[in-house]
Design an enzyme around this catalytic site. Structure first.
Site, PDB file in Angstrom:
ATOM      1  N   HIS A  52       0.849  -1.193   0.000  1.00  6.97           N
ATOM      2  CA  HIS A  52       0.000   0.000   0.000  1.00  6.97           C
ATOM      3  C   HIS A  52       0.880   1.237   0.000  1.00  6.97           C
ATOM      4  O   HIS A  52       2.106   1.147   0.104  1.00  6.97           O
ATOM      5  CB  HIS A  52      -0.984  -0.007   1.171  1.00  6.97           C
ATOM      6  CG  HIS A  52      -0.370   0.080   2.531  1.00  6.97           C
ATOM      7  ND1 HIS A  52       0.386  -0.930   3.076  1.00  6.97           N
ATOM      8  CD2 HIS A  52      -0.391   1.067   3.473  1.00  6.97           C
ATOM      9  CE1 HIS A  52       0.780  -0.579   4.284  1.00  6.97           C
ATOM     10  NE2 HIS A  52       0.338   0.630   4.541  1.00  6.97           N
ATOM     11  N   HIS A  54       1.389   4.017   1.923  1.00  7.60           N
ATOM     12  CA  HIS A  54       1.876   4.827   3.033  1.00  7.60           C
ATOM     13  C   HIS A  54       3.398   4.992   2.997  1.00  7.60           C
ATOM     14  O   HIS A  54       4.131   4.080   2.612  1.00  7.60           O
ATOM     15  CB  HIS A  54       1.420   4.231   4.358  1.00  7.60           C
ATOM     16  CG  HIS A  54      -0.034   4.439   4.621  1.00  7.60           C
ATOM     17  ND1 HIS A  54      -0.755   3.697   5.538  1.00  7.60           N
ATOM     18  CD2 HIS A  54      -0.929   5.318   4.076  1.00  7.60           C
ATOM     19  CE1 HIS A  54      -2.008   4.109   5.547  1.00  7.60           C
ATOM     20  NE2 HIS A  54      -2.139   5.082   4.675  1.00  7.60           N
ATOM     21  N   ASP A  56       5.806   4.996   5.106  1.00 11.05           N
ATOM     22  CA  ASP A  56       6.702   4.076   5.807  1.00 11.05           C
ATOM     23  C   ASP A  56       6.784   2.720   5.119  1.00 11.05           C
ATOM     24  O   ASP A  56       7.492   1.823   5.590  1.00 11.05           O
ATOM     25  CB  ASP A  56       6.299   3.913   7.275  1.00 11.05           C
ATOM     26  CG  ASP A  56       4.913   3.335   7.465  1.00 11.05           C
ATOM     27  OD1 ASP A  56       4.013   3.632   6.648  1.00 11.05           O
ATOM     28  OD2 ASP A  56       4.701   2.575   8.436  1.00 11.05           O
ATOM     29  N   HIS A  57       6.105   2.584   3.989  1.00  9.46           N
ATOM     30  CA  HIS A  57       6.179   1.358   3.191  1.00  9.46           C
ATOM     31  C   HIS A  57       6.797   1.588   1.812  1.00  9.46           C
ATOM     32  O   HIS A  57       7.198   0.620   1.165  1.00  9.46           O
ATOM     33  CB  HIS A  57       4.782   0.742   3.034  1.00  9.46           C
ATOM     34  CG  HIS A  57       4.213   0.255   4.330  1.00  9.46           C
ATOM     35  ND1 HIS A  57       4.094  -1.076   4.637  1.00  9.46           N
ATOM     36  CD2 HIS A  57       3.769   0.934   5.412  1.00  9.46           C
ATOM     37  CE1 HIS A  57       3.580  -1.206   5.858  1.00  9.46           C
ATOM     38  NE2 HIS A  57       3.379   0.005   6.346  1.00  9.46           N
ATOM     39  N   HIS A 108      -7.454  -0.995   5.482  1.00 12.15           N
ATOM     40  CA  HIS A 108      -6.457  -0.052   5.983  1.00 12.15           C
ATOM     41  C   HIS A 108      -6.296   1.085   4.985  1.00 12.15           C
ATOM     42  O   HIS A 108      -6.313   2.261   5.364  1.00 12.15           O
ATOM     43  CB  HIS A 108      -5.137  -0.799   6.189  1.00 12.15           C
ATOM     44  CG  HIS A 108      -4.021   0.050   6.709  1.00 12.15           C
ATOM     45  ND1 HIS A 108      -4.036   0.595   7.979  1.00 12.15           N
ATOM     46  CD2 HIS A 108      -2.847   0.443   6.148  1.00 12.15           C
ATOM     47  CE1 HIS A 108      -2.921   1.292   8.165  1.00 12.15           C
ATOM     48  NE2 HIS A 108      -2.189   1.216   7.071  1.00 12.15           N
ATOM     49  N   ASP A 135      -0.206  -3.893   6.344  1.00 12.84           N
ATOM     50  CA  ASP A 135      -0.818  -3.372   7.572  1.00 12.84           C
ATOM     51  C   ASP A 135      -2.279  -3.795   7.703  1.00 12.84           C
ATOM     52  O   ASP A 135      -3.061  -3.117   8.379  1.00 12.84           O
ATOM     53  CB  ASP A 135      -0.740  -1.842   7.582  1.00 12.84           C
ATOM     54  CG  ASP A 135       0.656  -1.326   7.889  1.00 12.84           C
ATOM     55  OD1 ASP A 135       1.565  -2.143   8.091  1.00 12.84           O
ATOM     56  OD2 ASP A 135       0.836  -0.089   7.908  1.00 12.84           O
ATOM     57  N   HIS A 173       4.756  -4.537  10.940  1.00 16.09           N
ATOM     58  CA  HIS A 173       5.109  -3.785  12.144  1.00 16.09           C
ATOM     59  C   HIS A 173       5.232  -4.718  13.342  1.00 16.09           C
ATOM     60  O   HIS A 173       4.517  -5.719  13.444  1.00 16.09           O
ATOM     61  CB  HIS A 173       4.052  -2.724  12.469  1.00 16.09           C
ATOM     62  CG  HIS A 173       4.018  -1.582  11.503  1.00 16.09           C
ATOM     63  ND1 HIS A 173       4.827  -0.480  11.629  1.00 16.09           N
ATOM     64  CD2 HIS A 173       3.268  -1.382  10.399  1.00 16.09           C
ATOM     65  CE1 HIS A 173       4.577   0.364  10.641  1.00 16.09           C
ATOM     66  NE2 HIS A 173       3.631  -0.166   9.868  1.00 16.09           N
TER      67      HIS A 173
END
Length: 263
Positions: A52, A54, A56-57, A108, A135, A173
């Site tokens: 996805h 985001h 942090d990915h 998410h 996530d 995570h």
């Protein structure tokens, strides 16, 4: 095949799978720790998988692609670093000599996908299926609903829970201990949950990851996969006294809302 969680940022894992020569990585929020592992092990990065959009990915995708020439695969309907080959639920990829199914798991985010390999090969546990679920599914928990609906997330989790019990659940995570605290608030008398919490506390005390989990474990300890269990519905009614405990989606919705404010 060798499966490694590379710690990154505050609590992310960038999953790396390799055969001793070539590798793929999943959701590289930063490039540097991946490059360090590739160089230390003499690996060539061939593939970057994105679940996805985001930051942090995807934050390390461009740098890794530029440094290695790896091909990027990512969700068809989300904004991710280009160029990327777009994939959606029902697609099949052949990577590292293995067949991967792409699963559409919105909730998410609206276009979130997962990558599932039924037969990674290798002796013993090395042959257990692999699920890179981003996530959406966490050990003892699930992702927040930033873009999707409770019904979408519930359906996505049901889809993942239907995979084989020995599937290795590679979440993005290290949220396990905080998720377990919530799970115990929901279902304090779940013996498997109590044992698993002690096991994970011991792992973290030794600086070890709690992941990958397995679907067999998650079906026993994850309240978001147990919304049809009487004790979980009763637990959710602590937060939502007028909850329809006979309706699993209502139970899920109450659990997710409770988790959002749980301390």
């Amino acid at each position: 095949m060798n499966l490694l969680p590379i710690p990154a940022l505050a609590d992310n894992y960038i999953w790396l799978l390799h055969d001793g020569h070539e590798a793929l990585v999943v959701d590289p929020g930063v490039a540097e720790p991946v490059m360090q592992v590739l160089q230390a092990r003499g690996l060539a990065l061939r593939t970057i998988l994105v679940t996805h959009h985001h930051a942090d990915h995807v934050g390390g995708v461009a740098a890794l692609r530029e440094a290695t020439g790896a091909t990027v695969y990512g969700p068809a309907f989300e904004t991710i670093p280009e160029p990327a080959t777009r994939v959606d639920g029902g697609d099949t990829l052949h990577l590292l000599g293995l067949d991967w199914q792409v699963l559409a798991i919105p909730g998410h985010t609206s276009g979130h996908v997962a990558y599932y390999c039924a037969s990674p090969g290798g002796p013993g546990p090395g042959d257990a299926p692999i699920l890179f679920c981003g996530d959406t599914l966490f050990s003892a928990g699930c992702g927040r609903l930033f873009e999707g609906t409770p019904a979408q997330m519930f359906d996505s989790l049901q889809q993942l829970a239907s995979l084989p019990a020995d599937t290795r659940v590679c979440c993005a995570h290290e949220y396990t201990l905080s998720n377990l605290r919530f799970a115990l608030a929901v279902e304090p008398n779940n013996v498997q949950l109590l044992h698993h919490a002690a096991h994970c506390q011991n792992l973290r005390a030794q600086g070890q990851p709690t992941l990958p989990s397995s679907l067999a474990v998650e079906r026993e300890i994850n309240p978001f996969l147990r919304c049809n269990v009487v004790q979980v519905a009763q637990g959710a009614s602590q937060f939502a006294p007028h909850l329809d405990t006979q309706h699993p989606l209502s139970v899920f919705t109450a659990l997710r809302e409770w988790k959002n404010v749980f301390q």
